[in-house]
Motif scaffolding. Structure first.
Motif, mmCIF file in Angstrom:
data_model
loop_
_atom_site.group_PDB
_atom_site.id
_atom_site.type_symbol
_atom_site.label_atom_id
_atom_site.label_comp_id
_atom_site.label_asym_id
_atom_site.label_seq_id
_atom_site.Cartn_x
_atom_site.Cartn_y
_atom_site.Cartn_z
ATOM 1 N N ARG A 113 29.424 32.979 43.199
ATOM 2 C CA ARG A 113 29.706 34.100 44.104
ATOM 3 C C ARG A 113 28.901 33.943 45.391
ATOM 4 O O ARG A 113 27.684 33.833 45.363
ATOM 5 C CB ARG A 113 29.361 35.417 43.436
ATOM 6 C CG ARG A 113 29.773 36.619 44.246
ATOM 7 C CD ARG A 113 29.649 37.836 43.412
ATOM 8 N NE ARG A 113 30.464 37.635 42.226
ATOM 9 C CZ ARG A 113 31.354 38.487 41.788
ATOM 10 N NH1 ARG A 113 31.525 39.615 42.393
ATOM 11 N NH2 ARG A 113 32.059 38.235 40.707
ATOM 12 N N VAL A 137 37.611 30.707 46.733
ATOM 13 C CA VAL A 137 38.456 31.578 45.936
ATOM 14 C C VAL A 137 38.081 33.004 46.286
ATOM 15 O O VAL A 137 36.898 33.366 46.310
ATOM 16 C CB VAL A 137 38.268 31.327 44.425
ATOM 17 C CG1 VAL A 137 39.082 32.321 43.609
ATOM 18 C CG2 VAL A 137 38.642 29.895 44.079
ATOM 19 N N GLU A 139 38.553 36.800 45.072
ATOM 20 C CA GLU A 139 38.970 37.680 43.984
ATOM 21 C C GLU A 139 39.197 39.076 44.559
ATOM 22 O O GLU A 139 38.334 39.613 45.243
ATOM 23 C CB GLU A 139 37.901 37.757 42.894
ATOM 24 C CG GLU A 139 37.732 36.491 42.113
ATOM 25 C CD GLU A 139 36.679 36.617 41.022
ATOM 26 O OE1 GLU A 139 35.831 37.536 41.071
ATOM 27 O OE2 GLU A 139 36.702 35.772 40.124
ATOM 28 N N LYS A 146 43.973 42.934 39.281
ATOM 29 C CA LYS A 146 43.137 41.870 39.836
ATOM 30 C C LYS A 146 43.976 40.627 40.070
ATOM 31 O O LYS A 146 44.877 40.332 39.284
ATOM 32 C CB LYS A 146 41.994 41.520 38.892
ATOM 33 C CG LYS A 146 41.001 42.631 38.686
ATOM 34 C CD LYS A 146 39.899 42.202 37.750
ATOM 35 C CE LYS A 146 38.927 43.351 37.543
ATOM 36 N NZ LYS A 146 37.812 42.994 36.671
ATOM 37 N N HIS A 147 43.657 39.910 41.152
ATOM 38 C CA HIS A 147 44.254 38.592 41.359
ATOM 39 C C HIS A 147 43.334 37.777 42.256
ATOM 40 O O HIS A 147 42.393 38.297 42.848
ATOM 41 C CB HIS A 147 45.677 38.692 41.942
ATOM 42 C CG HIS A 147 45.741 39.033 43.384
ATOM 43 N ND1 HIS A 147 45.669 40.318 43.853
ATOM 44 C CD2 HIS A 147 45.874 38.245 44.480
ATOM 45 C CE1 HIS A 147 45.749 40.309 45.174
ATOM 46 N NE2 HIS A 147 45.878 39.069 45.579
ATOM 47 N N SER A 148 43.579 36.481 42.300
ATOM 48 C CA SER A 148 42.755 35.562 43.085
ATOM 49 C C SER A 148 43.648 34.779 44.039
ATOM 50 O O SER A 148 44.811 34.547 43.760
ATOM 51 C CB SER A 148 42.026 34.566 42.169
ATOM 52 O OG SER A 148 41.192 35.237 41.283
ATOM 53 N N GLU A 149 43.045 34.386 45.165
ATOM 54 C CA GLU A 149 43.738 33.541 46.144
ATOM 55 C C GLU A 149 42.805 32.434 46.575
ATOM 56 O O GLU A 149 41.600 32.641 46.717
ATOM 57 C CB GLU A 149 44.127 34.350 47.386
ATOM 58 C CG GLU A 149 45.254 35.313 47.164
ATOM 59 C CD GLU A 149 45.720 35.953 48.466
ATOM 60 O OE1 GLU A 149 45.725 35.251 49.520
ATOM 61 O OE2 GLU A 149 46.078 37.126 48.422
ATOM 62 N N LYS A 150 43.392 31.279 46.834
ATOM 63 C CA LYS A 150 42.635 30.157 47.373
ATOM 64 C C LYS A 150 42.699 30.236 48.900
ATOM 65 O O LYS A 150 43.751 30.480 49.467
ATOM 66 C CB LYS A 150 43.227 28.832 46.895
ATOM 67 C CG LYS A 150 42.481 27.619 47.426
ATOM 68 C CD LYS A 150 42.959 26.333 46.788
ATOM 69 C CE LYS A 150 44.321 25.958 47.297
ATOM 70 N NZ LYS A 150 44.749 24.627 46.887
#
Length: 153
Positions: A113, A137, A139, A146-150
């Motif tokens: 983080r 990444v 979050e 919840k979702h993640s993106e690059k």
């Protein structure tokens, strides 16, 4: 096309307070429009007709490509894109289009983080600009989802 259009200004001697007003005629409503101020690193939505952006400028700003207009496809299903993530000029920008507060964390590719959770209110935009070039990444947590993106900087 208006996407990635640059704007510069000619500041008048003795005047430091300025405003940009965006009025639209027959605008493509399938796009959301944003303004990036390269000097202040602010990123604001200008999609609404008569949107106004206030800023300070001096003669040193004359002729510099200070502003950039960014167009993105409008989101019709809010659950798909409650928080829009942009990366531009070494900064990450987050725009919360939902009615809920969003929490955002930025991690490096190994999962460490880098930024503690940013709180992003409804309609709010925040900038994270201390990232070196690399892959990250993001979050995103909104309304229990919840979702993640690059993001590549």
């Amino acid at each position: 096309a208006i996407n990635e259009t640059y704007l510069s200004i000619e500041a008048e001697e003795g005047t430091t307070e300025y405003s940009l007003t965006f009025n639209y005629h027959d605008r493509n409503t399938d796009e959301e429009l944003f303004l990036f101020d390269a000097k202040t690193r602010e990123f604001v939505t200008i999609s609404a007709d008569s949107s106004v952006y206030h800023f300070r400028a001096s003669a040193t700003d004359n002729g510099v490509k200070r502003f950039q207009i960014i167009a993105r496809k409008a989101v019709t299903d809010l659950e798909d894109k409650e928080v829009e993530v942009f990366h531009l000029g070494g900064s990450a920008f987050f725009y919360n289009r939902s009615d809920n507060t969003a929490e955002i964390a930025v991690l490096d590719i190994s999962g460490r983080r880098l930024q503690h959770r940013l709180q992003l209110g409804s309609g709010e935009t925040k900038t994270f600009s201390s990232l070196p070039k690399g892959v990250y990444v993001v979050e995103i947590s909104v309304g229990g989802r919840k979702h993640s993106e690059k993001v590549i900087m």
